[in-house]
Design a protein around this motif. Sequence first.
Motif, PDB file in Angstrom:
ATOM      1  N   ILE A 151      -9.032   6.031   6.049  1.00 35.93           N
ATOM      2  CA  ILE A 151      -9.887   5.174   5.221  1.00 35.93           C
ATOM      3  C   ILE A 151      -9.212   3.832   4.953  1.00 35.93           C
ATOM      4  O   ILE A 151      -9.807   2.772   5.167  1.00 35.93           O
ATOM      5  N   SER A 152      -7.931   3.886   4.525  1.00 36.49           N
ATOM      6  CA  SER A 152      -7.288   2.619   4.171  1.00 36.49           C
ATOM      7  C   SER A 152      -7.038   1.752   5.400  1.00 36.49           C
ATOM      8  O   SER A 152      -7.153   0.531   5.328  1.00 36.49           O
ATOM      9  N   SER A 153      -6.726   2.366   6.545  1.00 32.61           N
ATOM     10  CA  SER A 153      -6.523   1.572   7.762  1.00 32.61           C
ATOM     11  C   SER A 153      -7.817   0.904   8.203  1.00 32.61           C
ATOM     12  O   SER A 153      -7.813  -0.266   8.584  1.00 32.61           O
ATOM     13  N   ALA A 154      -8.908   1.651   8.175  1.00 32.73           N
ATOM     14  CA  ALA A 154     -10.195   1.083   8.568  1.00 32.73           C
ATOM     15  C   ALA A 154     -10.516  -0.119   7.681  1.00 32.73           C
ATOM     16  O   ALA A 154     -10.942  -1.176   8.162  1.00 32.73           O
ATOM     17  N   ILE A 160       0.864  -1.172   0.000  1.00 33.39           N
ATOM     18  CA  ILE A 160       0.000   0.000   0.000  1.00 33.39           C
ATOM     19  C   ILE A 160       0.913   1.237   0.000  1.00 33.39           C
ATOM     20  O   ILE A 160       1.735   1.377   0.904  1.00 33.39           O
ATOM     21  N   PRO A 161       0.817   2.093  -1.030  1.00 27.67           N
ATOM     22  CA  PRO A 161       1.782   3.195  -1.122  1.00 27.67           C
ATOM     23  C   PRO A 161       1.499   4.363  -0.181  1.00 27.67           C
ATOM     24  O   PRO A 161       1.597   5.507  -0.547  1.00 27.67           O
ATOM     25  N   LEU A 197      -1.380  -3.956   5.760  1.00 30.47           N
ATOM     26  CA  LEU A 197      -2.544  -4.828   5.879  1.00 30.47           C
ATOM     27  C   LEU A 197      -2.709  -5.263   7.329  1.00 30.47           C
ATOM     28  O   LEU A 197      -3.815  -5.399   7.826  1.00 30.47           O
ATOM     29  N   GLY A 198      -1.592  -5.496   8.012  1.00 27.95           N
ATOM     30  CA  GLY A 198      -1.653  -5.796   9.440  1.00 27.95           C
ATOM     31  C   GLY A 198      -2.063  -7.215   9.762  1.00 27.95           C
ATOM     32  O   GLY A 198      -2.813  -7.454  10.699  1.00 27.95           O
ATOM     33  N   PHE A 199      -1.548  -8.174   8.972  1.00 26.83           N
ATOM     34  CA  PHE A 199      -1.832  -9.587   9.259  1.00 26.83           C
ATOM     35  C   PHE A 199      -1.414  -9.944  10.687  1.00 26.83           C
ATOM     36  O   PHE A 199      -2.115 -10.680  11.381  1.00 26.83           O
ATOM     37  N   ALA A 200      -0.255  -9.426  11.105  1.00 29.77           N
ATOM     38  CA  ALA A 200       0.286  -9.782  12.416  1.00 29.77           C
ATOM     39  C   ALA A 200      -0.625  -9.304  13.544  1.00 29.77           C
ATOM     40  O   ALA A 200      -0.622  -9.859  14.637  1.00 29.77           O
TER      41      ALA A 200
END
Lengths: 115, 179
Positions: free
Chosen positions: B145-148, B37-38, B44-47
């Motif tokens: 927006i992208s974090s949500a 994500i630029p 993305l926060g998989f962890a």
Amino acid sequence: MREKVKIWDFVLIAILVALCLSVWFLPKEQGNTVSISVDGTVVAVKNLDQDAVVDLSDGTQVLVENRTVRVVHSTCPDHLCEQMGKISACGQVILCVPNRISVEIRGEGVDGLVG
Amino acid sequence: MVLSVNKLSPRKIARMGLLMAAALILSWVEAVLPFQIPIPGVKLGFANIITLVVLYQYSFPTALLFGILRVLLSSLFLGRLSGVLFGLCGTLLSVCGMAFLKRCRCFSSLSVSAAGAILHGVGQLTVASVLLTPSVWTMLPLMGISSAFCGIITWIPLKILGRYEVVFPSDGGKSLNKD
Ligand SMILES: [Zn+2]
């Protein structure tokens, strides 16, 4: 973990996103100059009217073209700064976190090298 | 409270080791994905799925310690020490916020995950505004927006994991603290 999604979830997420979006409604001025900083210290200020290429000591290359600014080359591992694209409005920023570089558009009109 | 030695059963230590390994693998997978994500600070926060598992199974102090260790270890393994301060501040804010929302009974894990992701970004922007330039706050709308969105996406695997007794025991995790 056997819980259901509640209406309050959507209310909360909507409020949080709206708070983040509120920054967009702050007054904006037109950008005149671009200032490039390393570790928070300004190393170069350029006028947006003149196309220019700024080479930083660590190999980062910043291009000023048609009143827009972008990072064309970077030595950082993720190259996110290159992918962030062009900026042109006052207050917009390009960051390179690994190299501690920030490129931001400012309103005031100064030209030349600082520091 | 939870970090006292007598409560650190061999079982808990083993489980935490497993969860940490899983979290580190997810951090690595995310770092080597061909698409990124630029936006600095947005991942993305998989962890974070694993941090949420720890928060729901154990407690706030355990999750906080887990999150901090995960940031330190993953930046060490991935060779991204430059981002360690950003990661620490983001994790600190996100785990505190998630623990608070979990305590409020009116929200589900969806809120916890989404708000955790947003707070993670806010923490990163805070560090960037201090170390680099305060102008980074102009990135807040895009980041929000992208974090949500990412927080909602990563909530789905958490919800699927929640169906399995191994990950989330039906007694709310009490059995995990026993020997
Ligand atoms: Zn970069």
